[in-house]
Every structure is written in structure tokens, then in C-alpha cells.
Design a protein around this motif. Sequence first.
Motif, mmCIF file in Angstrom:
data_model
loop_
_atom_site.group_PDB
_atom_site.id
_atom_site.type_symbol
_atom_site.label_atom_id
_atom_site.label_comp_id
_atom_site.label_asym_id
_atom_site.label_seq_id
_atom_site.Cartn_x
_atom_site.Cartn_y
_atom_site.Cartn_z
ATOM 1 N N ASP A 109 -12.257 -5.850 2.068
ATOM 2 C CA ASP A 109 -10.802 -5.738 2.084
ATOM 3 C C ASP A 109 -10.218 -6.292 3.385
ATOM 4 O O ASP A 109 -9.140 -6.895 3.385
ATOM 5 C CB ASP A 109 -10.366 -4.290 1.870
ATOM 6 C CG ASP A 109 -11.010 -3.320 2.842
ATOM 7 O OD1 ASP A 109 -12.055 -3.650 3.441
ATOM 8 O OD2 ASP A 109 -10.476 -2.202 3.021
ATOM 9 N N CYS A 113 -7.498 -9.262 3.759
ATOM 10 C CA CYS A 113 -6.256 -9.164 4.549
ATOM 11 C C CYS A 113 -6.131 -10.330 5.519
ATOM 12 O O CYS A 113 -5.041 -10.901 5.689
ATOM 13 C CB CYS A 113 -6.215 -7.838 5.294
ATOM 14 S SG CYS A 113 -6.047 -6.378 4.239
ATOM 15 N N PHE A 122 3.580 -1.377 3.875
ATOM 16 C CA PHE A 122 3.391 0.047 3.646
ATOM 17 C C PHE A 122 4.671 0.601 3.032
ATOM 18 O O PHE A 122 5.764 0.396 3.562
ATOM 19 C CB PHE A 122 3.090 0.731 4.985
ATOM 20 C CG PHE A 122 3.236 2.230 4.978
ATOM 21 C CD1 PHE A 122 2.220 3.035 4.487
ATOM 22 C CD2 PHE A 122 4.378 2.842 5.492
ATOM 23 C CE1 PHE A 122 2.350 4.418 4.492
ATOM 24 C CE2 PHE A 122 4.505 4.214 5.514
ATOM 25 C CZ PHE A 122 3.489 5.005 5.008
ATOM 26 N N TYR A 176 -4.472 3.055 8.465
ATOM 27 C CA TYR A 176 -3.835 1.747 8.582
ATOM 28 C C TYR A 176 -4.192 1.151 9.940
ATOM 29 O O TYR A 176 -4.114 1.831 10.958
ATOM 30 C CB TYR A 176 -2.322 1.886 8.420
ATOM 31 C CG TYR A 176 -1.970 2.754 7.232
ATOM 32 C CD1 TYR A 176 -1.768 2.206 5.981
ATOM 33 C CD2 TYR A 176 -1.895 4.154 7.366
ATOM 34 C CE1 TYR A 176 -1.484 3.009 4.885
ATOM 35 C CE2 TYR A 176 -1.620 4.959 6.278
ATOM 36 C CZ TYR A 176 -1.415 4.386 5.034
ATOM 37 O OH TYR A 176 -1.153 5.183 3.956
ATOM 38 N N THR A 191 0.850 -1.184 0.000
ATOM 39 C CA THR A 191 0.000 0.000 0.000
ATOM 40 C C THR A 191 0.884 1.230 0.000
ATOM 41 O O THR A 191 2.110 1.148 0.173
ATOM 42 C CB THR A 191 -0.949 0.005 1.208
ATOM 43 O OG1 THR A 191 -1.897 1.068 1.052
ATOM 44 C CG2 THR A 191 -0.190 0.214 2.527
ATOM 45 N N CYS A 192 0.268 2.385 -0.174
ATOM 46 C CA CYS A 192 0.995 3.639 -0.314
ATOM 47 C C CYS A 192 0.851 4.494 0.940
ATOM 48 O O CYS A 192 0.224 4.100 1.911
ATOM 49 C CB CYS A 192 0.446 4.391 -1.514
ATOM 50 S SG CYS A 192 -1.294 4.855 -1.270
ATOM 51 N N PRO A 194 -3.962 -2.959 5.691
ATOM 52 C CA PRO A 194 -3.795 -1.745 4.897
ATOM 53 C C PRO A 194 -5.123 -1.343 4.273
ATOM 54 O O PRO A 194 -6.006 -2.185 4.082
ATOM 55 C CB PRO A 194 -2.788 -2.171 3.819
ATOM 56 C CG PRO A 194 -2.956 -3.643 3.699
ATOM 57 C CD PRO A 194 -3.324 -4.127 5.074
ATOM 58 N N THR A 233 -8.211 1.433 -0.088
ATOM 59 C CA THR A 233 -8.196 2.655 -0.901
ATOM 60 C C THR A 233 -7.176 2.561 -2.016
ATOM 61 O O THR A 233 -7.419 2.981 -3.145
ATOM 62 C CB THR A 233 -7.881 3.873 -0.012
ATOM 63 O OG1 THR A 233 -8.809 3.910 1.073
ATOM 64 C CG2 THR A 233 -7.938 5.169 -0.794
ATOM 65 N N CYS A 234 -6.007 2.013 -1.685
ATOM 66 C CA CYS A 234 -4.933 1.823 -2.671
ATOM 67 C C CYS A 234 -4.100 0.637 -2.204
ATOM 68 O O CYS A 234 -3.266 0.783 -1.312
ATOM 69 C CB CYS A 234 -4.087 3.084 -2.800
ATOM 70 S SG CYS A 234 -2.747 2.936 -4.001
ATOM 71 N N LEU A 235 -4.343 -0.509 -2.787
ATOM 72 C CA LEU A 235 -3.665 -1.733 -2.361
ATOM 73 C C LEU A 235 -3.287 -2.547 -3.590
ATOM 74 O O LEU A 235 -4.148 -2.979 -4.347
ATOM 75 C CB LEU A 235 -4.569 -2.547 -1.438
ATOM 76 C CG LEU A 235 -4.014 -3.881 -0.925
ATOM 77 C CD1 LEU A 235 -2.728 -3.679 -0.131
ATOM 78 C CD2 LEU A 235 -5.062 -4.596 -0.064
#
Length: 325
Positions: A210, A214, A226, A137, A123-124, A182, A185-187
Motif C-alpha cells: 500500500d 501511495c 482523509f 496515517y 480513507t476513513c 493513508p 486498512t480502508c482505502l
Amino acid sequence: MTHNVGNETDIDVTLNIVNWKTPDLVARCLESLEQGTMGIRAQIIVVDNASGDGSVELIRSFAGVTLLANDRNWGFSRATNQAFAVARGRYFLLLNPDTVVRPKALSIMAEFLDAHEDVAGATCKLLNLDGSFQRYYKRLPTWLIVLRTFTVLKNLTPNNRFSRSFYMMDDLFDTIREVEQPPGTCLMLRRSLLSGPTLLDERFPVLFSDIDLCRTLRNRGLRLFFVPAAEVLHHGAAGGVGQMKDDAVIDYLICLIRYYRKHEGLLAAALLWTILALDSLLVLAVSLVKVMLRKKDWLSLTHEFRRRSRLFKGRERFQYPAGFQ
């Protein structure tokens, strides 16, 4: 907008964006991908869940974007599985429509996964529009976390260590680190490690899909990381779940019980439902007292009763379309 998309063996990342009634946001997201996908060969898929607001026509105007237009709202999980079924990239990216991807963010995540073949996903760093850090997170839920975070016990000690641990409030996010939960949203996920024809469990149509993913990956001994060098702006609760407003709290608890049933068993789920139902009765009793003391009005009590009734029935707000299993 054009993207360097080759044949199936050439594609680095398949991006999946599920849109529902957020035309302006998804347009900004797609515009950002001109720079955000620098350094990678991308396949971009947008699944529109019957927005009916001009989103479909807008998305079609972006060159290089594959549109899957549904005739009804099937929920986030099924829409994602639609994209997953036609994905061709080595990596599969879950990306919210209310994001703006900064230049090379996705190539940084892909390079990290290329260098760590045992890692399932990355993730970001999510940022608010003003550039400040978003703490989206979390750790996976445990009994103590649930009791001290999602019941009236939290009101006794709002800043208790279990809640702080769950939301990772005391953890540093300035270096690469493992994260249990995470944000979806962005994974970015390694597609070779994702077994089966579908990615998400459709029994979680909107919330917890999500989180369930995980947990499933962690049960298999797979890790998620991350990567702070990859930055993505996130409007935060601007679409999808954000449109559910305070109802999302009750839906979250309902899906938490469903999550416990899948991963902890029927007895654990029944116990959790009992605890949350008793907690709701206590909340309603306190609200009634406040009404009698004229600190709240009857309308707010009625609203709270309707919300809590859904918890008693285990009925989330998402309306399952006909034929949805």
C-alpha cells in the motif's frame, strides 16, 4: 445479507477483503457491511489465501459475496490483484478483515470522490473498539525520517520531530485533509485513474504494497484524502501482519530497502541496507553487553540474532509459493 448489486455500469464500489486465518473477524466485517454499504451499490469480493480453518465455508454462507478461494497463500498483493481483475465498481476499496464498517461510511467516501473528480482516493477515520481515534496515517518515508525513526538514533531522542512528522503526531484530524500515506486498512480508490491490469506490485507480497501504491500515485501528481465523517472500527494488528508479531519490524525494514530500490535507485537502496545492517550490528553488540551484565538472557540474544540475520540477507519471513515471481 443481501446487497444492491446491478450490472457493471451500476456498481459504485467494489470491496476487496483478503482473508487469511481470521474467520471470526471476517464474519463480523461482512455482517457490518449490511449497514456499512447503505447508499451505494456494492460488489463484495473476499479472497481467501488458503486459510484451511473453515473460513471458506463461512464466507460462502454470506449471500451476495463473491469468494475467490486460493489453494495456497499467495500474499496480500496477488490476492488483491485477483479481486481487482474482476472488479466492476467505479471505485475499488481495500478493506481489512479486522474492521467493522459503520453505517453509510462507504457512501460518504464515495460521495466525496464523486464531488472531487481530481482526487485519486479517500480513507476513513479509523477508530479503536472503544471509539478512540487510531493514528494510522503517515507521511511517505524520507532519508531523515528513516534515520531518526528506524535506527538507534531514535533511542537518543525518541520524540524527535522527524518521527513525529512521519507518524503525523502533531497533525489534526478533525477535518478533511490530504494524507500522503493513508492506511490500506480502508482505502477507496478511483478505478479510472488506476492504469494497468494490476493494482499492487507483487514484489511487495505483504508489507509495503500500500505504501508503494501511495508513492506511485503521488509520483503521478495524484492525491489521497482523509474523510473524518466516514468511520470504521479497526481491531488493529489482529490479522495478517498482526500475526507476524515482532518479526514484522524486520520485514518492514527489508521491504523499506526494496521500496528504496524501486523509487530511489540501486545505490540508494545499497546505502540504506548498509546503514540498517550497521545499526543491527550495534543493536546486537548492545544486547551482548546486556547479556554479559545479566540484564538479558542468551535466549533473547539468539532470537534477536536470528531476526537481524534476515535483515542482512534481505530475506523477509513471507514464504514465496512455488512459481511466485
